[in-house]
Design a protein around this motif. Structure first.
Motif, PDB file in Angstrom:
ATOM      1  N   LEU A  86       0.840  -1.192   0.000  1.00  9.88           N
ATOM      2  CA  LEU A  86       0.000   0.000   0.000  1.00  9.88           C
ATOM      3  C   LEU A  86       0.878   1.245   0.000  1.00  9.88           C
ATOM      4  CD1 LEU A  86      -2.463  -1.230   2.701  1.00  9.88           C
ATOM      5  CD2 LEU A  86      -3.151  -0.599   0.419  1.00  9.88           C
ATOM      6  N   THR A  87       0.477   2.220  -0.797  1.00 11.04           N
ATOM      7  CA  THR A  87       1.182   3.503  -0.797  1.00 11.04           C
ATOM      8  C   THR A  87       0.715   4.309   0.411  1.00 11.04           C
ATOM      9  OG1 THR A  87      -0.525   4.653  -2.059  1.00 11.04           O
ATOM     10  CG2 THR A  87       1.210   3.507  -3.333  1.00 11.04           C
ATOM     11  N   GLU A  88       1.400   5.397   0.705  1.00 16.50           N
ATOM     12  CA  GLU A  88       0.980   6.274   1.796  1.00 16.50           C
ATOM     13  C   GLU A  88      -0.427   6.810   1.538  1.00 16.50           C
ATOM     14  OE1 GLU A  88       2.488   6.686   4.776  1.00 16.50           O
ATOM     15  OE2 GLU A  88       3.845   5.158   3.995  1.00 16.50           O
ATOM     16  N   GLU A  89      -0.721   7.122   0.285  1.00 19.19           N
ATOM     17  CA  GLU A  89      -2.062   7.602  -0.074  1.00 19.19           C
ATOM     18  C   GLU A  89      -3.107   6.508   0.176  1.00 19.19           C
ATOM     19  OE1 GLU A  89      -4.567   9.288  -3.924  1.00 19.19           O
ATOM     20  OE2 GLU A  89      -2.401   8.992  -4.103  1.00 19.19           O
ATOM     21  N   ASP A  90      -2.788   5.252  -0.208  1.00 18.35           N
ATOM     22  CA  ASP A  90      -3.691   4.122   0.040  1.00 18.35           C
ATOM     23  C   ASP A  90      -3.950   3.948   1.537  1.00 18.35           C
ATOM     24  OD1 ASP A  90      -3.775   3.510  -2.690  1.00 18.35           O
ATOM     25  OD2 ASP A  90      -2.168   2.007  -2.525  1.00 18.35           O
ATOM     26  N   LYS A  91      -2.892   4.057   2.333  1.00 21.05           N
ATOM     27  CA  LYS A  91      -3.025   3.904   3.788  1.00 21.05           C
ATOM     28  C   LYS A  91      -3.945   4.972   4.360  1.00 21.05           C
ATOM     29  CE  LYS A  91       1.612   1.993   4.482  1.00 21.05           C
ATOM     30  NZ  LYS A  91       2.900   2.247   5.133  1.00 21.05           N
ATOM     31  N   GLU A  92      -3.790   6.200   3.897  1.00 18.74           N
ATOM     32  CA  GLU A  92      -4.623   7.303   4.389  1.00 18.74           C
ATOM     33  C   GLU A  92      -6.085   7.090   3.990  1.00 18.74           C
ATOM     34  OE1 GLU A  92      -5.621  10.455   6.624  1.00 18.74           O
ATOM     35  OE2 GLU A  92      -3.664   9.492   6.558  1.00 18.74           O
ATOM     36  N   LYS A  93      -6.315   6.644   2.760  1.00 17.37           N
ATOM     37  CA  LYS A  93      -7.681   6.359   2.306  1.00 17.37           C
ATOM     38  C   LYS A  93      -8.300   5.226   3.121  1.00 17.37           C
ATOM     39  CE  LYS A  93      -7.184   7.878  -2.481  1.00 17.37           C
ATOM     40  NZ  LYS A  93      -7.117   7.443  -3.892  1.00 17.37           N
ATOM     41  N   LEU A  94      -7.508   4.209   3.416  1.00 12.15           N
ATOM     42  CA  LEU A  94      -7.977   3.084   4.229  1.00 12.15           C
ATOM     43  C   LEU A  94      -8.369   3.560   5.624  1.00 12.15           C
ATOM     44  CD1 LEU A  94      -8.385   0.020   4.576  1.00 12.15           C
ATOM     45  CD2 LEU A  94      -5.989  -0.126   5.251  1.00 12.15           C
ATOM     46  N   LYS A  95      -7.529   4.391   6.218  1.00 12.97           N
ATOM     47  CA  LYS A  95      -7.809   4.917   7.555  1.00 12.97           C
ATOM     48  C   LYS A  95      -9.107   5.736   7.545  1.00 12.97           C
ATOM     49  CE  LYS A  95      -5.707   7.441  11.358  1.00 12.97           C
ATOM     50  NZ  LYS A  95      -4.478   8.075  11.857  1.00 12.97           N
ATOM     51  N   ILE A  96      -9.277   6.585   6.543  1.00 14.06           N
ATOM     52  CA  ILE A  96     -10.488   7.406   6.445  1.00 14.06           C
ATOM     53  C   ILE A  96     -11.721   6.517   6.271  1.00 14.06           C
ATOM     54  CG2 ILE A  96     -11.700   9.058   4.957  1.00 14.06           C
ATOM     55  CD1 ILE A  96      -8.893  10.350   4.459  1.00 14.06           C
ATOM     56  N   ALA A  97     -11.635   5.539   5.377  1.00 15.87           N
ATOM     57  CA  ALA A  97     -12.781   4.663   5.111  1.00 15.87           C
ATOM     58  C   ALA A  97     -13.191   3.876   6.356  1.00 15.87           C
ATOM     59  CB  ALA A  97     -12.462   3.711   3.964  1.00 15.87           C
ATOM     60  N   LEU A  98     -12.226   3.268   7.038  1.00 16.44           N
ATOM     61  CA  LEU A  98     -12.542   2.479   8.230  1.00 16.44           C
ATOM     62  C   LEU A  98     -13.082   3.355   9.356  1.00 16.44           C
ATOM     63  CD1 LEU A  98      -9.603  -0.085   8.230  1.00 16.44           C
ATOM     64  CD2 LEU A  98     -12.013  -0.520   7.738  1.00 16.44           C
ATOM     65  N   THR A  99     -12.546   4.539   9.495  1.00 26.88           N
ATOM     66  CA  THR A  99     -13.031   5.458  10.526  1.00 26.88           C
ATOM     67  C   THR A  99     -14.472   5.862  10.233  1.00 26.88           C
ATOM     68  OG1 THR A  99     -10.783   6.256  10.908  1.00 26.88           O
ATOM     69  CG2 THR A  99     -12.575   7.654  11.699  1.00 26.88           C
ATOM     70  N   GLN A 100     -14.784   6.159   8.976  1.00 27.13           N
ATOM     71  CA  GLN A 100     -16.153   6.527   8.605  1.00 27.13           C
ATOM     72  C   GLN A 100     -17.117   5.364   8.847  1.00 27.13           C
ATOM     73  OE1 GLN A 100     -15.610   7.857   4.551  1.00 27.13           O
ATOM     74  NE2 GLN A 100     -15.464   9.998   5.189  1.00 27.13           N
ATOM     75  N   ILE A 101     -16.704   4.161   8.495  1.00 28.72           N
ATOM     76  CA  ILE A 101     -17.549   2.980   8.734  1.00 28.72           C
ATOM     77  C   ILE A 101     -17.809   2.818  10.223  1.00 28.72           C
ATOM     78  CG2 ILE A 101     -17.602   0.446   8.635  1.00 28.72           C
ATOM     79  CD1 ILE A 101     -16.009   0.753   5.946  1.00 28.72           C
ATOM     80  N   PHE A 102     -16.769   2.968  11.042  1.00 32.21           N
ATOM     81  CA  PHE A 102     -16.927   2.832  12.487  1.00 32.21           C
ATOM     82  C   PHE A 102     -17.943   3.836  13.012  1.00 32.21           C
ATOM     83  CE2 PHE A 102     -15.997   4.542  16.664  1.00 32.21           C
ATOM     84  CZ  PHE A 102     -16.175   3.415  17.443  1.00 32.21           C
ATOM     85  N   TRP A 103     -17.790   5.103  12.669  1.00 28.86           N
ATOM     86  CA  TRP A 103     -18.671   6.138  13.220  1.00 28.86           C
ATOM     87  C   TRP A 103     -20.086   5.996  12.710  1.00 28.86           C
ATOM     88  CZ3 TRP A 103     -17.730   7.976  17.614  1.00 28.86           C
ATOM     89  CH2 TRP A 103     -16.420   8.159  18.037  1.00 28.86           C
ATOM     90  N   LYS A 104     -20.272   5.541  11.468  1.00 29.78           N
ATOM     91  CA  LYS A 104     -21.627   5.299  10.972  1.00 29.78           C
ATOM     92  C   LYS A 104     -22.270   4.169  11.763  1.00 29.78           C
ATOM     93  CE  LYS A 104     -24.464   4.127   6.967  1.00 29.78           C
ATOM     94  NZ  LYS A 104     -25.548   3.886   7.844  1.00 29.78           N
TER      95      LYS A 104
END
Length: 125
Positions: free
Chosen positions: A101-119
């Motif tokens: 994973l690139t740094e950009e991929d890692k950041e997107k993954l973190k954002i996606a998982l965080t959004q799923i958690f809060w939803k």
């Protein structure tokens, strides 16, 4: 049908968690995908809980199956803190299907998982 002590503990934990989450038997039944009469029978110890239902209850209440069965007093023993997991693991090299994973991929993954958690958190309140 004979009920064991673990069945009584399971029943008590389901009732306590249902009440703690301010759910009626009907609301819990809808979440589990059962008829409300089945929840009533489970809570009155006239029907046992299947293993698939046990997993559904654990997921709905965000607890471990061990907690529901009375094998541990810590309801979150088997859970990882998502923020800690992401912070610790995204710093390391991470792969998906052997592709780094690139740094950009890692950041997107973190954002996606965080959004799923809060939803999920918001939907279960």
């Amino acid at each position: 049908m004979k009920f064991k002590d673990s069945d009584k503990i399971l029943k008590a934990n389901i009732i306590n968690l249902r009440e703690k989450n301010k759910l009626t038997q009907i609301e819990l039944a809808e979440k589990v995908g059962l008829d409300a009469t089945i929840i009533s029978k489970i809570e009155n110890e006239t029907r046992k809980v299947s293993s698939s239902e046990l997993n559904k209850f654990a997921n709905i209440f965000s607890v471990s199956t061990d907690y529901l069965l009375g094998n541990t007093s810590n309801s979150y023993q088997d859970e990882l803190d998502l923020k800690d997991f992401l912070d610790q693991n995204l710093e390391k090299g991470m792969t998906y299907a052997d592709e780094k994973l690139t740094e950009e991929d890692k950041e997107k993954l973190k954002i996606a998982l965080t959004q799923i958690f809060w939803k999920h958190h918001k939907d279960n309140k």
